[in-house]
Motif scaffolding. Structure first.
Motif, PDB file in Angstrom:
ATOM      1  N   ILE A 144     -43.082  -0.411  19.052  1.00 35.47           N
ATOM      2  CA  ILE A 144     -42.427   0.025  20.538  1.00 35.47           C
ATOM      3  C   ILE A 144     -43.288  -0.525  21.404  1.00 35.47           C
ATOM      4  CG2 ILE A 144     -41.324   1.820  20.300  1.00 35.47           C
ATOM      5  CD1 ILE A 144     -42.820   3.531  21.943  1.00 35.47           C
ATOM      6  N   ARG A 148     -48.137   0.245  23.455  1.00 31.16           N
ATOM      7  CA  ARG A 148     -48.871  -0.991  22.003  1.00 31.16           C
ATOM      8  C   ARG A 148     -50.507  -0.575  22.237  1.00 31.16           C
ATOM      9  NH1 ARG A 148     -51.776  -5.218  22.028  1.00 31.16           N
ATOM     10  NH2 ARG A 148     -50.232  -6.241  24.277  1.00 31.16           N
ATOM     11  N   GLU A 183     -34.352  -5.406  17.858  1.00 29.27           N
ATOM     12  CA  GLU A 183     -35.156  -4.591  18.801  1.00 29.27           C
ATOM     13  C   GLU A 183     -35.708  -4.309  19.195  1.00 29.27           C
ATOM     14  OE1 GLU A 183     -35.511  -5.124  14.672  1.00 29.27           O
ATOM     15  OE2 GLU A 183     -33.421  -4.487  14.160  1.00 29.27           O
ATOM     16  N   ASN A 185     -39.082  -5.035  19.776  1.00 26.45           N
ATOM     17  CA  ASN A 185     -39.874  -3.899  19.470  1.00 26.45           C
ATOM     18  C   ASN A 185     -41.331  -5.141  19.437  1.00 26.45           C
ATOM     19  OD1 ASN A 185     -39.799  -1.332  19.957  1.00 26.45           O
ATOM     20  ND2 ASN A 185     -38.628  -1.649  17.377  1.00 26.45           N
ATOM     21  N   VAL A 212     -43.491   2.046  14.346  1.00 30.41           N
ATOM     22  CA  VAL A 212     -41.267   2.241  14.159  1.00 30.41           C
ATOM     23  C   VAL A 212     -41.457   1.990  12.290  1.00 30.41           C
ATOM     24  CG1 VAL A 212     -39.592   0.989  14.279  1.00 30.41           C
ATOM     25  CG2 VAL A 212     -40.980   1.381  16.417  1.00 30.41           C
TER      26      VAL A 212
END
Length: 262
Positions: A144, A148, A183, A185, A212
């Protein structure tokens, strides 16, 4: 058109063409992402048009969904399909046990969800994707955006105790900005050179906050269809322990992929 293809593209084409034969009327089919999977979608579209094949496809990315609709495949979501008969997808690497590295196309999360929601997963690949030990291809890890850099530091710390040859991690970029998945990410690519224990590494990576999913597909693939540049194709079934061989002859005027840019 196929007469102009490189040997690697010919290998991808024959693998995709052979794998398309596994799809039957009424099936719910996971459609992978990437260059080899795009050949598959075009081959299935040809069967829809010429044979009247009817099935529902569940794409693993927005670009696969767009291509599937363009070639006449009925597209549904995984929630609508609920469970799939088969998923057919490419791979960046596969070993003798059909463990995989996937995610070079940036869709590893949807690909893994779709593959594990299927009765069977078939991988299509050119022969160059086969390796003795996974790891030469950088391992993608989807994280995510929040925190990070902290997640990346934790991954690098975890790699110290893993059986890997390299430990460099890089943020995947799209020009001057970080690559963003469907998504929302980011993806960290792990340059490991060799992965000694892929199962252990997959478990450790998924325990790190912010991660993830990772691109190691362990005990998910059932069959691999391997294509060769001379038209040979090989189907290996890990469960049955069988290997079958065949050959696909090229039609020099085949224009099935003339608009395919992937």
């Amino acid at each position: 058109m196929t007469g102009e293809l490189s040997p690697i593209d010919k290998a991808k084409f024959v693998a995709a063409k052979r794998a398309a034969d596994f799809v039957e009327n009424g099936m719910r089919v996971g459609l992978g992402t990437g260059s080899t999977a795009a050949w598959l979608v075009r081959c299935l579209g040809e069967r829809v048009r010429e044979e009247g094949l009817t099935f529902r496809g569940v794409p693993t990315s927005t670009r696969t969904a767009e291509l599937a609709r363009d070639v006449g495949i009925e597209v549904v979501t995984l929630d609508e399909a609920r469970w799939l008969d088969v998923t057919i997808d490419g791979a960046d690497e596969f070993d003798a046990e059909l463990n995989l590295i996937k995610g070079g196309g940036g869709a590893l999360l949807q690909e893994k969800i779709v593959a594990t929601a299927s009765d069977r997963m078939i991988v299509i690949a050119d022969a160059a994707k086969e390796v003795e030990t996974l790891g030469a291809f950088p391992l993608p890890v989807e994280v995510i955006p929040f925190g990070r850099t902290a997640s990346q530091a934790l991954i690098e710390e975890a790699l110290v105790s893993m059986d890997v040859m390299g430990r460099q991690t890089t943020l995947r970029m799209n020009g001057d900005t970080p690559y963003v998945t469907d998504e929302g990410n980011h993806i960290l690519d792990l340059h490991l050179s060799r992965i000694g224990n892929a199962r252990q590494l997959a478990m450790v990576l998924n325990q790190i906050p912010g991660v993830v999913e990772n691109g190691l597909f362990i005990d998910i693939c059932d069959q691999v269809v391997v294509g060769y540049g001379d038209g040979r194709v090989e189907v290996r079934d890990i469960n049955a322990g069988t290997v079958s061989e065949g050959r696909l002859d090229f039609a020099e005027d085949d224009n099935l992929f003339r608009d395919l840019g992937d």
